[in-house]
Design an enzyme around this catalytic site. Structure first.
Site, mmCIF file in Angstrom:
data_model
loop_
_atom_site.group_PDB
_atom_site.id
_atom_site.type_symbol
_atom_site.label_atom_id
_atom_site.label_comp_id
_atom_site.label_asym_id
_atom_site.label_seq_id
_atom_site.Cartn_x
_atom_site.Cartn_y
_atom_site.Cartn_z
ATOM 1 N N PHE A 234 0.373 -1.092 0.270
ATOM 2 C CA PHE A 234 0.227 -0.544 0.129
ATOM 3 C C PHE A 234 0.977 0.887 0.083
ATOM 4 O O PHE A 234 0.681 2.142 0.378
ATOM 5 C CB PHE A 234 -0.683 0.110 1.304
ATOM 6 C CG PHE A 234 -1.864 -1.294 1.531
ATOM 7 C CD1 PHE A 234 -2.647 -2.270 0.738
ATOM 8 C CD2 PHE A 234 -1.956 -1.849 2.751
ATOM 9 C CE1 PHE A 234 -3.105 -3.060 0.563
ATOM 10 C CE2 PHE A 234 -2.349 -2.826 2.625
ATOM 11 C CZ PHE A 234 -3.237 -3.382 1.752
ATOM 12 N N LYS A 622 -11.059 -10.900 -13.586
ATOM 13 C CA LYS A 622 -11.154 -12.082 -12.304
ATOM 14 C C LYS A 622 -9.803 -10.636 -11.525
ATOM 15 O O LYS A 622 -9.999 -10.905 -10.076
ATOM 16 C CB LYS A 622 -10.431 -13.133 -12.351
ATOM 17 C CG LYS A 622 -10.470 -13.956 -11.161
ATOM 18 C CD LYS A 622 -10.567 -15.530 -10.938
ATOM 19 C CE LYS A 622 -10.827 -15.607 -10.182
ATOM 20 N NZ LYS A 622 -10.921 -17.457 -10.252
ATOM 21 N N GLY A 691 -3.583 2.288 -15.312
ATOM 22 C CA GLY A 691 -3.384 1.493 -13.377
ATOM 23 C C GLY A 691 -4.922 1.174 -12.714
ATOM 24 O O GLY A 691 -6.072 2.478 -13.122
ATOM 25 N N GLY A 693 -5.229 -0.685 -9.761
ATOM 26 C CA GLY A 693 -4.796 -0.746 -7.931
ATOM 27 C C GLY A 693 -5.462 -0.198 -7.163
ATOM 28 O O GLY A 693 -5.589 -0.091 -5.444
ATOM 29 N N GLU A 694 -5.230 1.491 -6.906
ATOM 30 C CA GLU A 694 -5.570 2.540 -6.398
ATOM 31 C C GLU A 694 -7.268 3.538 -6.409
ATOM 32 O O GLU A 694 -7.330 4.081 -5.478
ATOM 33 C CB GLU A 694 -4.484 3.741 -5.770
ATOM 34 C CG GLU A 694 -2.999 3.087 -5.190
ATOM 35 C CD GLU A 694 -2.249 4.299 -6.362
ATOM 36 O OE1 GLU A 694 -1.551 4.807 -5.051
ATOM 37 O OE2 GLU A 694 -1.921 4.197 -7.323
#
Length: 728
Positions: A234, A622, A691, A693-694
């Protein structure tokens, strides 16, 4: 497809940093300060030195050698620039004051408990509430963070707000948060012939090697970082912190491998956290909802958490904008660092809450208000977006969620003892990529390796590299062997050495895989026509087709070819082209949230959550859904639970454990409906992926808070939203 590293992780076969045990290895246990400000007067080490198995005790008076500082520009700002054990000054509660090295971890820990430290204590400056009353200008670091933003340059924002027909101006407060990844910071360091090998969980193996080398005073090529598996990060493992530095320096001094593992309590202080912030938002509009003015003034412990710079310029159109950051300098608090969507998470909570308040003031649907102020290009530079379908996110999300059934009257919908409300918010996250290098290698056993010095912090890079390699080489994915988490693998340069950060790993690595695969295929074709033993020697027109070399009526698989030619491998490196800077790049989402609040206890519960995402091409639905779900829960944790509680009198984080620092568990959530628009962004990269992820965490807290208001009529502007605030 499933994660290819999943079986290794769930069966325990995956080795994380602290799972490595080397011959003659010893153990370090860190000792931390019990005051928040002052100075060490003396340290009684006699009992600790006499304890069984103790080899060495490092203190400010006997510290291992550090010969350099963290290299600029990012590490000195985003990590603790001060060396561990640098001097006897105490800057915050929980600062490292000693490290005991012993034959076993139990001996090191027990001896550490025998050390008696005498301090001269001073009152700590640890209350953010007090410090924010007298903020200062941010330091000049050479980074764009902390710099004021205005549109136009001579705007008088107070005059523009006063001239607006409808106004909202409120302050939104967010407490400190802590990464608390499953795998704590840990390192196993060993030296041989002047070269360091270190097993250390990191988001960027090449950056970690460079930072360690610079501080230790050796060449980067003499530091080998191995980190194939990372148990969560993170942002907390993007830079080098004291545990790795101490392990490496002690291993050098003792000529023995050293393992250092951070305890859960120490994780709250010695490896960074998200800084507290207080944001004042002023929004002024015409009566039709068109924004006339945006004022976003923030006070934070650190420039790392700059919500104005990271958030406001990319959301809504307005002719008058004033964004600025002030900081609370010289506080006696642990070092702040980046944490998932730094600035964006905090900024989106304030901005999207303020937009909801403005919609209420205007009597307008929150989606309609957002569409009236829709940005087609960036607010400040007026760069066109490469690809933007946020409007479709609103439309599709509203339909999937049933937004039309929302009551415009707060506290109007009940279900027995529960008040039910619906809220929504926008999520926008800058996208980008670096130019990186990948090596693709064919092997005689019919497999191909795809290697790059990036990292997988749980985001699925192992799988994406395998899938992209299979696509580029036209072979089944089970024949691809990804290689990552190793500083010895290819890396292009300083612009991409930070690895899995900024939601840019996929968009950075996958284009380079395509380039490297093309180069490797060219080398393989050349080998097929020239190498002794090849059935295609001298063939005039040889082509690569689905893992086979075809020409002159002959077809041979690349594994068979390399076996026949007695060749161990054939491969090549490829470097992706730099990013086209003529456009702006971002990913988008629309969040929709249902909250249920118990009218008697004030307990807020998550009912439903839908998020519709525009993040370019979705390479693996997924794992992508997994990332968005995790991000949403990360943001909801800020809304419902997470709060680092600092004692003003001592500077101690009073809930530095996982019993009192609350995180959401399965019982706190529900199935999250995630839908991808899947519009490839080929301007950003040849694979079209951006992206994510955040992205999920951005705006999630605001959607929850807005739903709480719709359910109860109570606007909570200080996170987390807890029963005491709703019952007040």
């Amino acid at each position: 497809m499933d994660r290819i590293d999943a079986r290794a992780k769930v069966t325990g076969a995956a080795k994380y940093a602290s799972d490595h045990n080397l011959p003659a290895m010893v153990y370090g246990h860190m000792v931390t300060s019990t005051i928040g400000n002052g100075r060490i007067v003396s340290m009684d080490l006699s009992a600790a030195r006499a304890a069984g198995g103790v080899i060495e005790i490092y203190t400010p008076g006997n510290r291992p050698a550090f010969r350099g500082t963290l290299p600029p520009p990012l590490a000195p700002v985003f990590a603790e620039a001060r060396h561990p054990l640098a001097d006897s000054e105490i800057h915050y509660y929980g600062q490292i004051v000693a490290m005991v090295v012993a034959e076993t971890i139990e001996q090191a820990r027990d001896a550490a408990a025998l050390i008696k430290v005498t301090y001269t204590a001073l009152p700590p400056k640890s209350s953010f509430e007090d410090a924010k009353q007298n903020p200062a200008d941010p330091p000049v670091t050479g980074l764009p963070l902390g710099q004021p933003i205005k549109k136009p340059q001579d705007v008088d924002i107070e005059t523009a707000l006063a001239a607006s027909q409808v106004r909202v101006e409120e302050t939104y407060d967010i407490p400190p948060r802590h990464h608390n990844m499953m795998e704590p910071h840990a390192a196993v360091a060993a030296w041989q012939n002047g070269k360091l090998t270190i097993y250390s969980g990191t988001q960027g193996p090449a950056a970690h090697a460079l930072e360690l080398a610079t501080v230790l005073g050796v060449q980067p090529a003499d530091v080998h970082v191995i980190s194939p598996y990372v148990g969560g990060a993170f942002g907390g493992k993007a830079f080098t912190w004291a545990p790795a530095l101490l392990a490496a320096a002690a291993a050098l001094a003792l000529a023995r491998p050293v393992k250092v593992v951070t305890s859960r309590e120490q994780l709250f202080t010695v490896t960074g956290h998200r800084a507290a912030s207080s944001q004042t938002f002023g929004l002024g509009t015409h009566r039709d909802g068109r924004l006339n003015a945006i004022k976003h003034h923030t006070t934070s412990q650190s420039i790392v958490e700059d919500p104005g710079y990271r958030t406001t310029p990319k959301y809504y159109l307005a002719p008058n904008v004033d964004i600025r950051l002030m900081v609370t300098p010289d506080m006696n608090l642990p070092t702040a660092t980046i944490m998932r969507a730094p600035g964006d998470e905090a900024g989106s909570f304030a901005l999207e809450s303020a937009m909801d308040e403005l919609a209420v003031r205007l009597g307008m649907d929150p989606i309609e208000l957002r569409m009236k102020n829709y940005l087609e290009s960036t607010l400040i530079e007026a760069k066109p977006y490469s690809s933007k379908h946020l409007d479709a996110c609103y439309r599709v999300g509203a339909e999937r969620f049933g937004w039309s059934r929302r009551s415009t009257q707060p506290a109007a919908v009940t279900d027995g003892d529960w008040q039910v409300g619906l809220g929504m918010s926008t999520a926008i996250l800058d996208s980008g990529r670096a130019s990186t290098t990948v090596r693709v290698t064919f092997r005689p056993n019919g497999t191909a390796t795809v290697g790059c010095a990036t990292s997988d912090a749980g985001t699925g890079m192992w799988t994406i590299m395998a899938m992209t390699g299979a696509r580029a080489l036209e072979v089944p994915v089970d024949r691809i062997r990804p290689a990552l988490g190793d500083s010895g693998l290819p890396v292009a340069g300083n612009n991409d050495i930070y690895g899995a950060v900024g939601s840019a790993a996929t968009s950075t690595v996958t284009p380079a895989i395509l380039v490297a695969a093309k180069e490797a295929i060219g080398k393989l074709v050349e080998h097929a026509t020239t190498a002794a033993g090849s059935p295609l020697v001298g063939a005039g027109d040889v082509r690569y087709d689905g893992g086979r070399l075809v020409g002159a009526g002959t077809s041979v698989g690349f594994g068979e070819l390399l076996t026949l030619t007695r060749t161990a491998e054939v491969g090549a490196q490829g470097t992706s082209a730099p990013l086209d800077e003529s456009h702006a790049y971002a990913s988008y989402a629309a969040h929709f949230c249902e909250v249920r609040v118990n009218r008697w206890t004030g307990d807020p519960r998550l009912g439903r959550f839908t998020t519709v995402v525009d993040a370019g091409a979705i390479l693996n639905a997924k794992t992508a859904r997994n990332q968005i779900t995790g991000g949403v829960l990360f943001g909801l944790a800020a809304a419902m639970f997470e709060e680092g509680k600092v004692e003003g009198a001592t500077g101690r984080i009073s809930n530095a454990n996982l019993a009192d620092y609350l995180l959401p568990v399965n019982a706190d959530t529900t199935e999250i409906d995630v839908h991808f628009l899947d519009h490839p962004d080929t301007r950003l990269s040849p694979t079209g992926a951006r992206g994510i992820g955040e992205l999920g965490t951005v705006g999630a807290a605001a959607a929850f808070a807005n739903a709480v208001y719709n359910a109860t009529g109570k606007r909570i502007r200080t996170l987390p939203i807890t029963p005491d605030k709703l019952l007040a």
